[in-house]
Design an enzyme around this catalytic site. Structure first.
Site, PDB file in Angstrom:
ATOM      1  N   GLU A 143       5.425  -7.288   0.356  1.00 55.38           N
ATOM      2  CA  GLU A 143       5.392  -8.452  -0.563  1.00 55.38           C
ATOM      3  C   GLU A 143       5.504  -9.745   0.236  1.00 55.38           C
ATOM      4  O   GLU A 143       6.139 -10.704  -0.200  1.00 55.38           O
ATOM      5  CB  GLU A 143       6.523  -8.354  -1.587  1.00 55.38           C
ATOM      6  CG  GLU A 143       6.286  -7.290  -2.634  1.00 55.38           C
ATOM      7  CD  GLU A 143       5.344  -7.735  -3.741  1.00 55.38           C
ATOM      8  OE1 GLU A 143       5.483  -8.860  -4.219  1.00 55.38           O
ATOM      9  OE2 GLU A 143       4.460  -6.945  -4.098  1.00 55.38           O
TER      10      GLU A 143
ATOM     11  N   SER B 276       8.847 -11.653   6.296  1.00 53.60           N
ATOM     12  CA  SER B 276       9.772 -12.797   6.368  1.00 53.60           C
ATOM     13  C   SER B 276       9.092 -14.001   7.019  1.00 53.60           C
ATOM     14  O   SER B 276       9.341 -15.150   6.635  1.00 53.60           O
ATOM     15  CB  SER B 276      11.021 -12.403   7.168  1.00 53.60           C
ATOM     16  OG  SER B 276      11.832 -11.549   6.397  1.00 53.60           O
TER      17      SER B 276
END
Ligand code: FAD
Length: 407
Positions: A387, A390
């Site tokens: 998703e 970072s």
């Protein structure tokens, strides 16, 4: 605009307690077994369906909760139970949200029930965007969708990778390029109905964590889907492509709509990470209070107690970021500082850090599969990767706060 509140209200608290019971009684006892088996835990999904934890109605109810905290609360409890089984249960919602965000009412009504199946005949769904050469760079998708006007069918060709439930899903939602010159703005999403010829599973990945969740390649070889499987419909796509072409001529960038969707969905993933972190923290706190060395519980050492204080502080901070972003999404506020990405970044990194500290506090036991923190640590690692990694979250935040096209 709804008021931001840290009090979820009686209904949400009841849902939380109900899910907590499911997580404690059904998921936890099964967690180690399905992690070792590295298989989709169908009996647990069936039980979830029987109890109403796995159904389109349940997720729709949480999704449309006006306070915004319905989904984060549900995710945190389920992933507190177990992340691998949690993802096996909620993986379908990735595809469901794609239909919800891009589909017409009719498409939502048709496909959502087929994605979940029924308690007697449970199904899962998959969302297929990532490709071998297009991970973080979603504008680089090679899977093509070509319209066959004579038959009113779309023809899909390409290879997808990393698809949660890929190949075992009843319904696959596939993102494909309609006009490659437009990058991400030239893409559209298609539903591939159950049993469509030409769609097959490629390799299934053996993973470091979340091993009860199935992850695989999906090969699309001349897959033909009816025209009505284009999410949002043809008219909307034609208008969108015309706007994108106009934007490209004027040197415009990527549409804000896609970014807004990501910002709205990322807090849910952050909430999953919080569930894992909280679970590991609780095990570590208990252990530190009972494990005696040098004649006293190890928590009597500030070195250990301060670690636990930091763990709890970061977990609570993560939850505040996640709830803020979820509330912003529910109340349609613009994510001017990429608050959705902030929440996913911080919660994901927190889960990795907290589970590592938990292993340290458990000493040798933390390193074994006799205790769950070893699994939680492996499970947490995905939260800085999927998703949006970072680094990508930081990129999005940096662009939002600076207004600059930072690369
Ligand atoms: C278990 C699992 C489940 C998944 N489920 C799904 C799913 O259901 N559907 C789906 O479509 N996808 C899914 N994914 C794919 C996931 O979203 C991608 O793995 C992720 O977006 C990263 O893409 P990549 O693996 O190609 O890494 P890459 O994009 O190749 O990145 C490699 C490294 O380079 C860094 N990097 C890349 N670009 C930049 C930059 N501009 N600046 C700084 N650093 C950068 C990244 O942060 C990363 O550290 C899943 C992945 C996994 C592992």
């Amino acid at each position: 605009m709804g008021t931001f509140s840290l009090d979820p209200g009686a209904d949400q608290l009841a849902v939380r307690d109900w899910l907590h019971g499911f997580a404690a009684d059904v998921m936890r006892p099964a967690a180690a077994e399905w992690d070792e088996r590295e298989e989709t835990p169908w009996p647990i999904i069936q039980e979830a369906a029987r109890l109403g934890v796995y159904s389109p109605d349940f997720y729709a109810q949480q999704y449309f909760d006006p306070s915004g905290v319905g989904i984060p609360i549900a995710m945190e409890e389920l992933f507190w139970g177990d992340a691998g089984i949690g993802l096996a249960i909620v993986g379908t919602t990735l595809a469901a949200v794609a239909v919800l965000a891009n589909g017409t009412d009719e498409q939502i009504g048709t496909w959502a029930p087929q994605m979940f199946g029924t308690p007697g005949d449970v199904k899962v769904a998959a969302f297929c965007s990532s490709e071998p050469d297009a991970g973080s760079d979603v504008s680089a998708l090679r899977t093509r969708a070509v319209y066959d006007e004579a038959k009113d069918e779309w023809v899909l060709n390409g290879t997808k990778t990393w698809a949660t439930n890929g190949g075992i899903a009843a319904v696959h939602v596939v993102v494909a390029t309609v006009d490659p010159r437009l990058g991400a703005r030239g893409q559209a999403s298609f539903v591939v109905p159950p049993g469509t010829p030409g769609l097959s599973q490629g390799q299934k990945f053996k993973k470091h964590g979340i091993r009860a969740s199935h992850t695989a390649e999906v090969v699309l070889d001349g897959v033909r889907v009816p025209g009505h499987c284009l999410l949002g419909g043809r008219e909307k796509l034609t208008e969108r492509l015309a706007r994108a072409r106009e934007g490209a001529r004027k040197g415009g960038g990527r549409g804000n709509a896609a970014m807004a969707t990501f910002e709205a969905s990322r807090p849910a993933v952050g909430a999953q990470a919080i569930g894992i972190a909280r679970a590991a923290y609780e095990v570590a706190l208990d252990y530190a209070k009972t494990r005696v060395q040098f004649g006293r519980p190890i928590i009597d050492n500030q070195g250990v107690a301060f670690q636990l204080a930091d763990m709890r502080t970061r977990i609570d901070a993560s939850r505040l970021l996640v709830w803020r972003a979820s509330w912003m999404a529910a109340t349609n506020q613009p994510f001017t500082s990429a608050e959705g990405s902030m929440s996913k970044l911080y919660a994901g990194e927190t889960a990795k850090w907290v589970t590592a500290q938990a292993m340290q506090i458990l000493g040798g036991n933390g390193f074994t599969r006799e205790y769950p923190v070893e699994r939680m640590h492996r499970d947490s690692a995905i939260y800085s990767i999927f998703e949006g990694t970072s680094e990508i979250q930081r990129l999005v935040i940096a662009r939002a706060i600076s207004g600059l096209p930072i690369r």
